[in-house]
Design a protein around this motif. Sequence first.
Motif, short mmCIF file in Angstrom:
data_model
loop_
_atom_site.label_atom_id
_atom_site.label_comp_id
_atom_site.label_asym_id
_atom_site.label_seq_id
_atom_site.Cartn_x
_atom_site.Cartn_y
_atom_site.Cartn_z
N ASN A 160 0.82 -0.93 -0.19
CA ASN A 160 0.06 0.12 0.42
C ASN A 160 0.73 1.53 -0.02
O ASN A 160 0.26 2.20 -0.95
N PHE A 162 3.65 1.83 -1.53
CA PHE A 162 4.31 1.77 -2.38
C PHE A 162 3.03 2.55 -3.76
O PHE A 162 3.82 4.05 -3.77
N ILE A 163 1.94 1.80 -3.65
CA ILE A 163 0.98 2.51 -4.70
C ILE A 163 0.88 4.28 -3.42
O ILE A 163 0.68 4.58 -4.85
N LEU A 164 1.20 4.69 -2.60
CA LEU A 164 0.57 5.59 -2.41
C LEU A 164 0.84 6.45 -2.64
O LEU A 164 0.87 7.78 -3.09
N ASN A 165 2.14 6.29 -2.20
CA ASN A 165 3.45 7.21 -2.87
C ASN A 165 4.51 7.15 -3.72
O ASN A 165 4.80 7.85 -4.38
N ASP A 166 3.84 6.36 -4.72
CA ASP A 166 4.41 6.35 -6.09
C ASP A 166 6.00 5.55 -5.96
O ASP A 166 6.23 6.31 -7.06
N TYR A 167 5.75 5.16 -4.93
CA TYR A 167 7.33 4.56 -5.04
C TYR A 167 7.57 4.06 -6.01
O TYR A 167 7.17 2.31 -6.93
N HIS A 169 8.01 3.60 -9.47
CA HIS A 169 6.99 4.00 -10.21
C HIS A 169 5.69 2.69 -10.62
O HIS A 169 5.73 2.35 -11.41
N SER A 170 5.64 2.70 -9.57
CA SER A 170 5.00 1.67 -8.66
C SER A 170 3.62 1.44 -9.92
O SER A 170 3.33 0.42 -10.37
N LYS A 171 3.25 3.14 -10.09
CA LYS A 171 1.71 2.98 -10.26
C LYS A 171 1.88 2.19 -11.56
O LYS A 171 0.80 1.76 -12.46
N ALA A 172 2.68 2.63 -12.70
CA ALA A 172 2.86 2.38 -13.69
C ALA A 172 2.89 0.40 -14.34
O ALA A 172 3.01 -0.30 -15.18
N ASN A 175 0.46 -1.23 -13.95
CA ASN A 175 -0.74 -0.91 -15.05
C ASN A 175 0.19 -1.45 -16.71
O ASN A 175 -1.40 -1.87 -17.39
#
Length: 257
Positions: A160, A162-167, A169-172, A175
């Motif tokens: 969580n 990692f996702i919340l902070n986009d550590y 580039h975890s969101k990419a 995706n």
Amino acid sequence: MELAKIDKLVCSWMQRAREIILTGMQCTLTVTTKTSRNDLVTNMDRQVEQFYHQQIKEAFPASVILGEEAKHHPARVPEQGMLWVVDPIDGTMNFVRQQTDFATMIALFINGQLVRGYILDVPRNELFWGGPGEAVHRNKQQLASPANVALKDGLVQVSNRFILNDYAHSKAIINASSGLRVFGSAGISFIHLLTGRCVLYMAKLKPWDFLPGVALAMGADLQVGVLANRPTKLEATSLAVTTPAAWPEIQQIMDGE
């Protein structure tokens, strides 16, 4: 003592630990917090860790033990002798709130080398054990290494934070995959990697959370990124454990390419 004999001994300890945990689940738990309201510890965490401590010291008196609930932690892996890293209940929030998706875990270093990891999915009674140079087993059955799946064809597990902070580039990374799963337990997440149900696990973890899984990942021919294969410092570490096929694309995304 030969590693095969150690494996047998540790597996017996973990089955006894499971009995302690299941018995304790029938009673009222004492739940307190550590660093935050979501960082829980129970009387069962402490009881199981004490059980492991007693078993290790009886069998291997000269051992050094790093336990999650211990007050004093060694800073580095000793170059000689045995270091045991113990997580009595991994996924304590799941244990308290859901009573599923939690594990008990042990890692073993001998003479500075990470040689074994043991993760027991307590509710399902599935024990995964092995390490570098030793194929991963589920209970008594040897597992084949998970399929070498590309990122786009697999599910990923990302913490969580990692996702919340986009550590990294975890969101990419999410995706680019087939989808996201979050299980709330490092041990359970590593099991999903070992059994090929997911292709990636990314998180920042304490030594007792990641070392058992890293040992097993090395035995399963998975790629351990961000973390050296033979860590000597016992500290919180950000890591990505994945299939070799997915790793190059994950690295590119993490580097912003």
